[in-house]
Design a protein around this motif. Sequence first.
Motif, PDB file in Angstrom:
ATOM      1  N   VAL A  70       0.843  -1.192   0.000  1.00 38.00           N
ATOM      2  CA  VAL A  70       0.000   0.000   0.000  1.00 38.00           C
ATOM      3  C   VAL A  70       0.877   1.240   0.000  1.00 38.00           C
ATOM      4  O   VAL A  70       1.946   1.261   0.619  1.00 38.00           O
ATOM      5  N   VAL A  71       0.419   2.247  -0.708  1.00 36.80           N
ATOM      6  CA  VAL A  71       1.106   3.540  -0.679  1.00 36.80           C
ATOM      7  C   VAL A  71       0.084   4.587  -0.237  1.00 36.80           C
ATOM      8  O   VAL A  71      -1.084   4.500  -0.610  1.00 36.80           O
ATOM      9  N   THR A  72       0.515   5.520   0.610  1.00 38.70           N
ATOM     10  CA  THR A  72      -0.407   6.562   1.069  1.00 38.70           C
ATOM     11  C   THR A  72      -0.049   7.889   0.416  1.00 38.70           C
ATOM     12  O   THR A  72       1.083   8.096  -0.022  1.00 38.70           O
ATOM     13  N   LYS A  73      -1.045   8.756   0.405  1.00 41.20           N
ATOM     14  CA  LYS A  73      -0.843  10.098  -0.143  1.00 41.20           C
ATOM     15  C   LYS A  73       0.271  10.813   0.619  1.00 41.20           C
ATOM     16  O   LYS A  73       1.131  11.465   0.028  1.00 41.20           O
ATOM     17  N   ASP A  74       0.271  10.649   1.951  1.00 37.78           N
ATOM     18  CA  ASP A  74       1.296  11.299   2.772  1.00 37.78           C
ATOM     19  C   ASP A  74       2.700  10.787   2.465  1.00 37.78           C
ATOM     20  O   ASP A  74       3.655  11.557   2.438  1.00 37.78           O
ATOM     21  N   SER A  75       2.810   9.465   2.229  1.00 38.41           N
ATOM     22  CA  SER A  75       4.148   8.923   1.954  1.00 38.41           C
ATOM     23  C   SER A  75       4.672   9.436   0.606  1.00 38.41           C
ATOM     24  O   SER A  75       5.866   9.664   0.448  1.00 38.41           O
ATOM     25  N   ILE A  76       3.771   9.644  -0.355  1.00 38.08           N
ATOM     26  CA  ILE A  76       4.189  10.190  -1.647  1.00 38.08           C
ATOM     27  C   ILE A  76       4.615  11.651  -1.489  1.00 38.08           C
ATOM     28  O   ILE A  76       5.639  12.074  -2.018  1.00 38.08           O
ATOM     29  N   LYS A  77       3.813  12.396  -0.716  1.00 44.66           N
ATOM     30  CA  LYS A  77       4.148  13.806  -0.476  1.00 44.66           C
ATOM     31  C   LYS A  77       5.531  13.908   0.173  1.00 44.66           C
ATOM     32  O   LYS A  77       6.369  14.703  -0.232  1.00 44.66           O
ATOM     33  N   GLU A  78       5.768  13.051   1.155  1.00 44.44           N
ATOM     34  CA  GLU A  78       7.060  13.039   1.847  1.00 44.44           C
ATOM     35  C   GLU A  78       8.196  12.664   0.891  1.00 44.44           C
ATOM     36  O   GLU A  78       9.271  13.270   0.913  1.00 44.44           O
ATOM     37  N   ALA A  79       7.937  11.671   0.031  1.00 39.62           N
ATOM     38  CA  ALA A  79       8.961  11.259  -0.937  1.00 39.62           C
ATOM     39  C   ALA A  79       9.286  12.407  -1.894  1.00 39.62           C
ATOM     40  O   ALA A  79      10.453  12.635  -2.226  1.00 39.62           O
ATOM     41  N   PHE A  80       8.257  13.144  -2.332  1.00 40.72           N
ATOM     42  CA  PHE A  80       8.495  14.286  -3.216  1.00 40.72           C
ATOM     43  C   PHE A  80       9.288  15.385  -2.506  1.00 40.72           C
ATOM     44  O   PHE A  80      10.170  16.004  -3.090  1.00 40.72           O
TER      45      PHE A  80
END
Length: 197
Positions: free
Chosen positions: A72-82
Motif C-alpha cells: 500500500v502507498v499513502t498520499k502522505d508517503s508520496i508527499k514526503e517522498a516528493f
Amino acid sequence: MVEIYINGQKIDAQLEDEKTIGEVLNSFEKTCEENAAAVIGITVNGKQITAEIFDEEAAKPLSKDTKFEFSVVTKDSIKEAFENLAVLFDELSKKMEQVPVELQSGKNKEASKSIQKLADSIDQFCHIAALASLFPDSFNITKLNGMDFKAFFDDFSPILKDFEGALESNDTVLIGDLSEYEICPRLMEISKALKQI
C-alpha cells in the motif's frame, strides 16, 4: 484464521460477512480510499494477484487460513517522498555543477559518485511520479520548465543518452559541459516543481 499483512506488517482485522477473496479485496480497497491510500500489490496465499487472474481469484471462497499481503502507498508517503526528492535534486544540481571541476582536477571518483546518484535519483523520481498518478487530485505535476511532464523528459532523455555516451568514451569535456549547462538546470527545475506540490 484469515491473516492480513500491509507492507509486511501483520494487522488485526476483523472480517464481517466476507465469504470470498473478492469481498475481502473490495472492503480493503474501500478502507484504503477512506484513508487516502492505494493498493499497489496484492498477494493471496503467496500468489501474486495480477489483473489477468483477478476475477478468477476473487471468486474463490475464503478458507480459514487465507493469507492476504497488500502493498500500500499513502498520499502522505508520496508527499514526503516528493519533499525528499526536491531536496535531493537541489543538492544533486550543485554536485553536477562541480563535475567539470572534479574531472579537471582528477577527482573522477567524486564525479562518478554524483553521476551514479543522478541515475538512481531519476529512477526514484519516475517511480514516485508513477505512484503519484494514483492520486490525480492531489499530485499534479503539470509543468516542468514550461513543458508538460512528458515533453520535459522527452527533451531530457537524449541529453542523458549523450551523457552516457560521453561517460563510455571518457569524453571529459562533453561530460563537463552536459553536467553544467544541460543537466544541472533541469535538476533545479525538477526540484522547483517538486517544492510546489
